[in-house]
Design an enzyme around this catalytic site. Structure first.
Site, PDB file in Angstrom:
ATOM      1  N   LYS A  58       0.782  -1.234   0.000  1.00 26.07           N
ATOM      2  CA  LYS A  58       0.000   0.000   0.000  1.00 26.07           C
ATOM      3  C   LYS A  58       0.818   1.291   0.000  1.00 26.07           C
ATOM      4  O   LYS A  58       0.442   2.253  -0.617  1.00 26.07           O
ATOM      5  CB  LYS A  58      -0.897   0.007   1.238  1.00 26.07           C
ATOM      6  N   GLU A  85      -1.586  -1.623   9.691  1.00 25.24           N
ATOM      7  CA  GLU A  85      -1.008  -0.711   8.696  1.00 25.24           C
ATOM      8  C   GLU A  85      -1.913   0.503   8.483  1.00 25.24           C
ATOM      9  O   GLU A  85      -1.420   1.598   8.214  1.00 25.24           O
ATOM     10  CB  GLU A  85      -0.739  -1.451   7.381  1.00 25.24           C
ATOM     11  N   HIS A 133      -1.465   5.159   9.532  1.00 23.66           N
ATOM     12  CA  HIS A 133      -1.769   6.374   8.772  1.00 23.66           C
ATOM     13  C   HIS A 133      -2.483   7.432   9.619  1.00 23.66           C
ATOM     14  O   HIS A 133      -2.677   8.561   9.162  1.00 23.66           O
ATOM     15  CB  HIS A 133      -2.678   6.047   7.578  1.00 23.66           C
TER      16      HIS A 133
HETATM   17  P1  NAD Z   1      -2.811 -10.892   8.367  1.00 24.29           P
HETATM   18  O1  NAD Z   1      -2.234 -10.206   9.537  1.00 24.29           O
HETATM   19  O2  NAD Z   1      -4.230 -11.373   8.446  1.00 24.29           O
HETATM   20  O3  NAD Z   1      -1.904 -12.143   7.948  1.00 24.29           O
HETATM   21  C1  NAD Z   1      -0.534 -12.044   7.787  1.00 24.29           C
HETATM   22  C2  NAD Z   1       0.032 -13.445   7.542  1.00 24.29           C
HETATM   23  O4  NAD Z   1       1.434 -13.316   7.245  1.00 24.29           O
HETATM   24  C3  NAD Z   1      -0.064 -14.390   8.736  1.00 24.29           C
HETATM   25  O5  NAD Z   1      -0.411 -15.690   8.279  1.00 24.29           O
HETATM   26  C4  NAD Z   1       1.369 -14.436   9.291  1.00 24.29           C
HETATM   27  O6  NAD Z   1       1.684 -15.666   9.920  1.00 24.29           O
HETATM   28  C5  NAD Z   1       2.152 -14.281   8.003  1.00 24.29           C
HETATM   29  N1  NAD Z   1       3.525 -13.809   8.218  1.00 24.29           N
HETATM   30  C6  NAD Z   1       3.938 -12.759   8.973  1.00 24.29           C
HETATM   31  N2  NAD Z   1       5.287 -12.668   8.948  1.00 24.29           N
HETATM   32  C7  NAD Z   1       5.725 -13.684   8.156  1.00 24.29           C
HETATM   33  C8  NAD Z   1       7.014 -14.142   7.765  1.00 24.29           C
HETATM   34  N3  NAD Z   1       8.126 -13.524   8.154  1.00 24.29           N
HETATM   35  N4  NAD Z   1       7.093 -15.241   6.968  1.00 24.29           N
HETATM   36  C9  NAD Z   1       5.974 -15.887   6.555  1.00 24.29           C
HETATM   37  N5  NAD Z   1       4.731 -15.492   6.892  1.00 24.29           N
HETATM   38  C10 NAD Z   1       4.613 -14.415   7.694  1.00 24.29           C
HETATM   39  O7  NAD Z   1      -2.618  -9.915   7.082  1.00 24.29           O
HETATM   40  P2  NAD Z   1      -3.737  -9.360   6.100  1.00 24.29           P
HETATM   41  O8  NAD Z   1      -4.675  -8.485   6.878  1.00 24.29           O
HETATM   42  O9  NAD Z   1      -4.256 -10.485   5.282  1.00 24.29           O
HETATM   43  O10 NAD Z   1      -2.882  -8.335   5.167  1.00 24.29           O
HETATM   44  C11 NAD Z   1      -1.828  -8.738   4.324  1.00 24.29           C
HETATM   45  C12 NAD Z   1      -1.309  -7.522   3.555  1.00 24.29           C
HETATM   46  O11 NAD Z   1      -2.240  -7.100   2.562  1.00 24.29           O
HETATM   47  C13 NAD Z   1      -1.051  -6.281   4.438  1.00 24.29           C
HETATM   48  O12 NAD Z   1       0.227  -5.770   4.143  1.00 24.29           O
HETATM   49  C14 NAD Z   1      -2.114  -5.304   3.982  1.00 24.29           C
HETATM   50  O13 NAD Z   1      -1.727  -3.957   4.103  1.00 24.29           O
HETATM   51  C15 NAD Z   1      -2.296  -5.692   2.530  1.00 24.29           C
HETATM   52  N6  NAD Z   1      -3.583  -5.234   1.991  1.00 24.29           N
HETATM   53  C16 NAD Z   1      -3.597  -4.577   0.800  1.00 24.29           C
HETATM   54  C17 NAD Z   1      -4.791  -4.111   0.268  1.00 24.29           C
HETATM   55  C18 NAD Z   1      -4.810  -3.407  -1.058  1.00 24.29           C
HETATM   56  O14 NAD Z   1      -5.895  -3.073  -1.530  1.00 24.29           O
HETATM   57  N7  NAD Z   1      -3.702  -3.161  -1.704  1.00 24.29           N
HETATM   58  C19 NAD Z   1      -5.988  -4.299   0.956  1.00 24.29           C
HETATM   59  C20 NAD Z   1      -5.950  -5.004   2.166  1.00 24.29           C
HETATM   60  C21 NAD Z   1      -4.744  -5.456   2.675  1.00 24.29           C
END
Ligand code: NAD
Length: 345
Positions: free
Chosen positions: A138, A208, A212
């Site tokens: 993001k 995240e 902001h």
């Molecule tokens: P979450 O917290 O639900 O899940 C994160 C996962 O990553 C967990 O399974 C955790 O165990 C794993 N993880 C963490 N560190 C790790 C490592 N070192 N090695 C392997 N796995 C690891 O996350 P989420 O809410 O699904 O969000 C994921 C990403 O997507 C975030 O960065 C968020 O900002 C992004 N996102 C982007 C948009 C967009 O429109 N661009 C929208 C929503 C979320």
């Protein structure tokens, strides 16, 4: 796997079909990672074979079962406990890169710290891995960090699709398309509404977003305990109002030659206690036509579509586009604003 093959027309050689299947891995198995597994399940062109979380990974060349994986992850805390196919590891990404045969990965990982996604890209480069990587990151500064790896990714034979979620992603691409009516672009305003029933389903996303808020940054949000996040959400009745966010849509539209980054604004409202969206997600693109008329195109997402649908759908559409670039020997770094996603069947 068999389901995938039986969807195909008769008389087609099963082996040939198998070779056409794109083998997909998902890094991160939280909210988006689990949704990604469900999005992929009915697809005939992609087979989900690998996933990693912080404490382990799962790999099955014939295809992973989303229900078993989600159940294992939710009850035991890691895919590493999956039987068969799971392995516990503190370097799950590294181990998976070395073990699995995968054509493309969706990086559904937290970008905490802000340089984490770039460090994962470096791991792929150093491992000598070749294929397609897609992220949904993001922040502008995170995307800029990845831009510095462009040449290295190209030399490594990796096609990296950057900023391919909803915003940045779907809405940025829609803005690039809408801009075509105009001779000059005056503004691109992205406003998103997200409704999730509980914040714990999307911990990284909410952390995240908190980063902001006025008075917070990525470092502070990363250090907050779950109890502190809950206390903050209690104060706001579960609502996060975000304005003038540092979102990479700006630099992506600038790089694509649409408009300068200062003409792009992103904000939104996240309700962490209600799956109904607090407002309709939209992008408004205002410009001047060749006749001198000032007008605004508005692209609004359907309220019934979830954040997960609007992130994972585009991510795999860009993965498919990335695969076709990779097959043509086109490597390096591309953003969602410069490539059209392809629909995955
Ligand atoms: P979450 O917290 O639900 O899940 C994160 C996962 O990553 C967990 O399974 C955790 O165990 C794993 N993880 C963490 N560190 C790790 C490592 N070192 N090695 C392997 N796995 C690891 O996350 P989420 O809410 O699904 O969000 C994921 C990403 O997507 C975030 O960065 C968020 O900002 C992004 N996102 C982007 C948009 C967009 O429109 N661009 C929208 C929503 C979320």
């Amino acid at each position: 796997m068999l389901d995938k093959l039986t969807h195909q027309p008769h008389g087609v050689n099963a082996k040939a079909l198998e070779s056409k299947l794109v083998r997909v891995g998902v890094l991160g198995f939280g909210g988006l990672g689990q949704a990604a597994a469900r999005v992929l399940a009915p697809k005939r062109e992609m087979l989900w074979v690998a996933a990693a979380d912080q404490k382990g990974y799962a790999y099955e060349s014939a295809g992973l079962n989303p229900d078993n994986c989600i159940q294992t992850y939710c009850s035991q805390g890691s895919l590493g406990h999956l039987e068969p196919g799971g392995t516990l590891s503190n370097h799950s990404i590294q181990d998976l890169i070395e073990t699995a045969s995968v054509d493309g990965y969706f990086l559904a990982l937290p970008n905490l710290p802000n340089t984490f996604m770039a460090s994962v890209a470096r791991q792929f480069i150093q491992a000598g891995w070749q294929g397609v990587l897609v992220d949904a990151l993001k922040r502008t500064s995170a995307l800029q960090e990845l831009l510095t790896l462009k040449d290295e990714l190209q030399e490594a034979g990796i096609t990296y699709m950057n900023g391919c979620g909803a915003t940045p992603g779907l809405l940025t691409a829609a803005a690039a398309l809408a801009a075509q009516s105009y001779a000059e672009i005056h503004s691109v305003n992205i406003t998103f509404g997200v409704g999730i029933a509980n914040w714990e389903a999307y911990r990284a996303t909410i952390r995240e977003d908190i980063a902001h808020l006025p008075g917070y940054d990525v470092e502070r949000a990363k250090e907050m305990s779950d109890a502190q996040i809950e206390a903050l959400l209690d104060q706001t009745n579960g609502i996060l109002k975000l304005e003038n966010m540092e979102h990479a849509d700006d630099v992506m539209l600038e790089l694509a030659g649409i408009c300068s980054r200062d003409r792009v604004t992103v904000g939104g409202v996240v309700d962490t206690r209600n799956s109904k969206k607090p407002l309709s997600t939209n992008v408004q693109v205002t410009g001047r036509t060749f006749e001198g008329k000032i007008s605004t195109h508005t692209f609004t997402l359907g309220d019934e579509t979830s954040m997960a649908a609007n992130v994972c759908g585009p991510a795999f559409g860009y993965l498919k586009a990335g695969i076709s670039l990779h097959q043509r020997g086109i490597y390096g770094l591309f953003t969602a604003a410069e490539i059209m996603p392809q629909f995955v069947h």
